[in-house]
Design a protein around this motif. Structure first.
Motif, PDB file in Angstrom:
ATOM      1  N   VAL A 215       0.842  -1.193   0.000  1.00 11.78           N
ATOM      2  CA  VAL A 215       0.000   0.000   0.000  1.00 11.78           C
ATOM      3  C   VAL A 215       0.881   1.248   0.000  1.00 11.78           C
ATOM      4  N   GLY A 216       0.545   2.176  -0.881  1.00 12.61           N
ATOM      5  CA  GLY A 216       1.315   3.420  -0.991  1.00 12.61           C
ATOM      6  C   GLY A 216       2.343   3.428  -2.095  1.00 12.61           C
ATOM      7  N   GLU A 217       2.684   2.246  -2.641  1.00 16.19           N
ATOM      8  CA  GLU A 217       3.669   2.193  -3.723  1.00 16.19           C
ATOM      9  C   GLU A 217       3.030   2.583  -5.053  1.00 16.19           C
ATOM     10  N   ASP A 218       3.856   3.167  -5.923  1.00 15.11           N
ATOM     11  CA  ASP A 218       3.384   3.591  -7.237  1.00 15.11           C
ATOM     12  C   ASP A 218       3.560   2.490  -8.275  1.00 15.11           C
ATOM     13  N   LEU A 219       2.729   2.533  -9.296  1.00 14.81           N
ATOM     14  CA  LEU A 219       2.853   1.623 -10.429  1.00 14.81           C
ATOM     15  C   LEU A 219       2.285   2.313 -11.658  1.00 14.81           C
ATOM     16  N   LEU A 220       2.535   1.714 -12.804  1.00  9.89           N
ATOM     17  CA  LEU A 220       2.015   2.206 -14.078  1.00  9.89           C
ATOM     18  C   LEU A 220       1.094   1.159 -14.678  1.00  9.89           C
ATOM     19  N   LEU A 221      -0.018   1.610 -15.242  1.00  9.21           N
ATOM     20  CA  LEU A 221      -0.907   0.760 -16.025  1.00  9.21           C
ATOM     21  C   LEU A 221      -0.790   1.197 -17.473  1.00  9.21           C
ATOM     22  N   SER A 222      -0.736   0.252 -18.388  1.00  4.31           N
ATOM     23  CA  SER A 222      -0.613   0.594 -19.805  1.00  4.31           C
ATOM     24  C   SER A 222      -1.505  -0.303 -20.641  1.00  4.31           C
ATOM     25  N   ASP A 223      -2.101   0.293 -21.681  1.00  2.00           N
ATOM     26  CA  ASP A 223      -2.909  -0.509 -22.602  1.00  2.00           C
ATOM     27  C   ASP A 223      -2.089  -1.034 -23.772  1.00  2.00           C
ATOM     28  N   GLY A 224      -0.782  -0.721 -23.797  1.00  2.65           N
ATOM     29  CA  GLY A 224       0.085  -1.179 -24.889  1.00  2.65           C
ATOM     30  C   GLY A 224      -0.153  -0.455 -26.194  1.00  2.65           C
ATOM     31  N   ARG A 225      -1.002   0.573 -26.185  1.00  2.00           N
ATOM     32  CA  ARG A 225      -1.313   1.347 -27.394  1.00  2.00           C
ATOM     33  C   ARG A 225      -1.057   2.831 -27.153  1.00  2.00           C
ATOM     34  N   GLY A 226      -0.073   3.101 -26.317  1.00  2.00           N
ATOM     35  CA  GLY A 226       0.334   4.473 -26.067  1.00  2.00           C
ATOM     36  C   GLY A 226      -0.214   5.080 -24.799  1.00  2.00           C
ATOM     37  N   GLY A 227      -1.277   4.493 -24.245  1.00  2.31           N
ATOM     38  CA  GLY A 227      -1.892   5.044 -23.049  1.00  2.31           C
ATOM     39  C   GLY A 227      -1.289   4.494 -21.776  1.00  2.31           C
ATOM     40  N   THR A 228      -1.022   5.359 -20.810  1.00  4.91           N
ATOM     41  CA  THR A 228      -0.520   4.925 -19.505  1.00  4.91           C
ATOM     42  C   THR A 228      -1.269   5.681 -18.410  1.00  4.91           C
ATOM     43  N   ALA A 229      -1.340   5.059 -17.260  1.00  7.81           N
ATOM     44  CA  ALA A 229      -1.945   5.690 -16.089  1.00  7.81           C
ATOM     45  C   ALA A 229      -1.015   5.483 -14.902  1.00  7.81           C
ATOM     46  N   VAL A 230      -0.750   6.560 -14.185  1.00 11.11           N
ATOM     47  CA  VAL A 230       0.025   6.483 -12.946  1.00 11.11           C
ATOM     48  C   VAL A 230      -0.946   6.189 -11.815  1.00 11.11           C
ATOM     49  N   ALA A 231      -0.614   5.197 -10.998  1.00  4.92           N
ATOM     50  CA  ALA A 231      -1.533   4.791  -9.929  1.00  4.92           C
ATOM     51  C   ALA A 231      -0.765   4.497  -8.641  1.00  4.92           C
ATOM     52  N   GLU A 232      -1.506   4.448  -7.555  1.00  5.79           N
ATOM     53  CA  GLU A 232      -0.948   4.134  -6.239  1.00  5.79           C
ATOM     54  C   GLU A 232      -1.721   2.978  -5.645  1.00  5.79           C
ATOM     55  N   VAL A 233      -1.007   2.044  -5.048  1.00  9.50           N
ATOM     56  CA  VAL A 233      -1.652   0.876  -4.450  1.00  9.50           C
ATOM     57  C   VAL A 233      -2.462   1.313  -3.228  1.00  9.50           C
ATOM     58  N   ALA A 234      -3.760   0.959  -3.260  1.00  8.18           N
ATOM     59  CA  ALA A 234      -4.647   1.302  -2.139  1.00  8.18           C
ATOM     60  C   ALA A 234      -4.886   0.116  -1.221  1.00  8.18           C
ATOM     61  N   ALA A 235      -4.893  -1.095  -1.808  1.00  9.59           N
ATOM     62  CA  ALA A 235      -5.098  -2.303  -1.017  1.00  9.59           C
ATOM     63  C   ALA A 235      -4.548  -3.493  -1.790  1.00  9.59           C
ATOM     64  N   VAL A 236      -4.096  -4.494  -1.049  1.00 10.04           N
ATOM     65  CA  VAL A 236      -3.540  -5.699  -1.663  1.00 10.04           C
ATOM     66  C   VAL A 236      -4.391  -6.893  -1.252  1.00 10.04           C
ATOM     67  N   GLY A 237      -4.894  -7.630  -2.256  1.00 16.31           N
ATOM     68  CA  GLY A 237      -5.686  -8.814  -1.982  1.00 16.31           C
ATOM     69  C   GLY A 237      -4.935 -10.072  -2.364  1.00 16.31           C
ATOM     70  N   ARG A 238      -5.643 -11.187  -2.425  1.00 16.31           N
ATOM     71  CA  ARG A 238      -5.031 -12.439  -2.826  1.00 16.31           C
ATOM     72  C   ARG A 238      -5.081 -12.526  -4.355  1.00 16.31           C
TER      73      ARG A 238
END
Length: 244
Positions: A35-58
């Motif tokens: 929780v609190g760590e940053d990551l990137l989401l990408s659609d592989g077609r040029g789009g990216t989103a910067v995000a932060e972990v809010a919760a970790v599940g199984r």
């Protein structure tokens, strides 16, 4: 260390998103994001989103989306026609070329290719190349996934067609006198580069490619393996095109 990148079919439209499936498992179980760590989401077609972990599940993580970006497709576009190689050399080439910045990889059934992609074996081999590009693109944090062409591979005739339609076309050949580092490059369009298999490019294939408008070039005095030649050539082109 830069934030890890995970691929999604579509970028989230809202502020909250759950990363599940194989990518969610990798984030939660393999990389063990907290929780609190940053990551990137990408659609592989040029789009990216910067995000932060809010919760970790199984096998999944919930994130807060902080922002979105779009990277235009590279131009000129770098296309490598890779002669099919035996063993894992082809996959090594695909991995390295993806990390460096190739935009499309074309598996070529050259006359001197030791390995032949036939039937189900060919389909599986191509799928392995696709999987390799996917993982290498994530490692390199690339917003655009390279395309792997072929069904599963392409013929010499089809390669000649690609070369004739390109803005610039080159064939790596050990007997060439011109150097890729000095060849004229276009400002836009596709730059197509042919890399032969372990046994090299036959005289007939070379003749067909030259007739289609390709220029034979060399990288230097050393003769490189099929698994490293494309990587080295892309490094030269990337520097000259100011991608690097």
């Amino acid at each position: 260390m830069s934030a890890p990148l995970f691929l999604v079919d579509e970028l989230p439209s809202g502020r909250r998103f759950t990363l599940a499936g194989a990518e969610g498992h990798h984030a939660a179980t393999v990389q063990r994001l907290k929780v609190g760590e940053d990551l990137l989401l990408s659609d592989g077609r040029g789009g990216t989103a910067v995000a932060e972990v809010a919760a970790v599940g199984r096998g999944s993580i919930d994130v807060h989306v902080l922002g979105r970006e779009f990277a235009p497709p590279p131009d000129p576009r770098l296309v490598v026609v890779q002669g099919i190689a035996k063993g894992d050399r082809g996959e090594l080439a695909v991995q390295a070329m993806t990390e460096i910045g190739v935009d499309e990889i074309v598996p070529w059934a050259a006359s001197r290719s030791v390995a032949q992609w036939r039937g189900d074996r060919g389909v599986k081999a191509r799928e392995k190349w696709v999987s390799t590009t996917r993982e290498a693109a994530k490692q390199a944090r690339r917003p655009w996934l390279p395309v792997v062409s072929g069904s599963p591979d392409v013929s010499t005739k089809k390669v000649s067609g690609l070369l004739s339609a390109a803005a610039a076309a080159f064939v790596l050949h050990e007997e060439a006198t011109d150097r890729l580092s000095q060849a004229k490059l276009p400002d836009a369009g596709e730059i197509v580069l042919v890399v032969g298999p372990e046994g090299g490019i036959s005289d007939q294939e070379l003749g067909s490619f030259v007739a289609a408008g390709a220029q034979p070039v060399r990288l230097g005095d050393s003769v490189l393996r099929t698994s490293t030649a494309g990587m080295a050539a892309l490094a030269v082109l990337s520097a000259r095109l100011e991608r690097w």
